[in-house]
Scaffold this motif. Sequence first.
Motif, mmCIF file in Angstrom:
data_model
loop_
_atom_site.group_PDB
_atom_site.id
_atom_site.type_symbol
_atom_site.label_atom_id
_atom_site.label_comp_id
_atom_site.label_asym_id
_atom_site.label_seq_id
_atom_site.Cartn_x
_atom_site.Cartn_y
_atom_site.Cartn_z
ATOM 1 N N ASP A 368 -5.005 0.713 -0.293
ATOM 2 C CA ASP A 368 -5.453 -0.603 -0.712
ATOM 3 C C ASP A 368 -4.867 -1.637 0.245
ATOM 4 O O ASP A 368 -3.825 -1.408 0.876
ATOM 5 N N ALA A 369 -5.509 -2.785 0.319
ATOM 6 C CA ALA A 369 -5.056 -3.827 1.244
ATOM 7 C C ALA A 369 -3.614 -4.239 0.963
ATOM 8 O O ALA A 369 -2.855 -4.531 1.885
ATOM 9 N N ASP A 370 -3.220 -4.228 -0.324
ATOM 10 C CA ASP A 370 -1.852 -4.621 -0.670
ATOM 11 C C ASP A 370 -0.824 -3.604 -0.211
ATOM 12 O O ASP A 370 0.380 -3.901 -0.182
ATOM 13 N N ASN A 371 -1.273 -2.408 0.142
ATOM 14 C CA ASN A 371 -0.354 -1.358 0.590
ATOM 15 C C ASN A 371 -0.546 -1.039 2.072
ATOM 16 O O ASN A 371 -0.047 -0.025 2.560
ATOM 17 N N LEU A 372 -1.267 -1.900 2.794
ATOM 18 C CA LEU A 372 -1.553 -1.661 4.206
ATOM 19 C C LEU A 372 -1.048 -2.827 5.046
ATOM 20 O O LEU A 372 -1.010 -3.973 4.591
#
Length: 464
Positions: A368-372
């Motif tokens: 997910d964007a929050d984890n990238l």
Amino acid sequence: MSVIPLPTPLHTMPLPDLESELLGLAGHLAAAQCRFLQLLAEFDHRNGWTGDGIRSCAHWLSWRAGMSLRTAVEHLRVAHALRNLPQITEAFAAGRVSYSKVRAITRITGSDTATLTRIAAAASDLHHTSVTDPATAEQVLLNIALHGTASHVERVVRAVRRRHTPPEDLAARRSLTWHWDEDGSLILRARLTPDAGATLIAAIQALAPPSPPPRHPSQPAPKDLDQQAREHEPGPAADRVAARRADALLTLVSRTANEESGPAVQRGPAQVIVHLDASTGAARLQGGPEVPASTAERLACDARVQVLLNDRTGNRMYLGRSRRLATPAQIAALTVRDGEGCQFPGCTHTRHLHAHHIQHWLHGGRTDADNLLLICTFHHTLIHDHSYRIRRSTGRWEFLRPNGTAIPTHTTPLTGNTEDLIEMNTRARLRINRTTLTPNWYGERLDLEPILDALLPHWIKTAA
């Protein structure tokens, strides 16, 4: 208690005093620049810049001293060349020679790859004896710097390099760079070999022929021809000839461009299979050796490898996992969020980026964007192989060293003042005034031939 006098307001200074302080300070700046470069060469020699993901001394200088990377590389080149130029360094340290002159001189002497050094090496291989001694060449160049302008020094350097530059070196230095100007326009800078450059010029001139010579006022152009010329003009332009050349170059590019530029985030072809043991974390390449777990994690993070997980008995569990790699839409979102560049503190790379999982995919992290996070190749390897960690703190990414301490995201602001600079040079017993940096030139014409006779061996001049 002594009172420190305030500096004289500039608008109240008499013009002679203004000029005197201006020229004197220029000499002090030159002396300080020499000291700065000497410190820099020693700092690099001792590898003082290593640590915290710094890839080179130029990278460190760019981050900590606020220089562009290109300027930092040039400063390092000059700094190391000065170590082999004692006479130049002495005059530079005394504020008698400017940085511009020293920078030009170091292009042809002072390093193993400089022009005059290579000439001496080539002459030695060919058993030529008429090679100028390095100290003599340095003295000749110093005399030019002391008695001539920076333009004179540049002319001598260009003449030396033109007369002795191997064709393979011309080809090796070919380049094309660009940057976006403040008004949004694109500025290109190219270096081509002579034949390639001539080919490009011929192609541009074929599409943008030079303007016809102006007619005599008594012979005005026919109205129809004048109208046709206006229709073919590139529109409002500060320089119509230059504008036509720019349009011609764009036409050439449009004719030959058959593919779009590659993406910012690049991945290799899906030809590598990594076997991972779900219980021990051991990894090996398909048909190859074992690899460290950190390498397997990095490959699985954002490379197009096929990850094959095995259970405790060696049975295949599944090939890959849903949404292990960031999608193009996610990459676009990361590019906007992360500013189109590597997020590691101090890094300015904008190409060959990887979408790194903060909590690794193999350890349950979601794609997910929050984890990238966008990370360049160098720092992606560093994070995985050296146990650097990333966490979200107060709305920003925080990078932690292996010992858990945070890497500062901003450098300490630079401090300094002219009084300290002048005091430092005074302690060094430098007598710098308004005439120290001014060359002893009275407007004579620069004659290159005697200078080249002193710098270049006779066999080089004859061949030229």
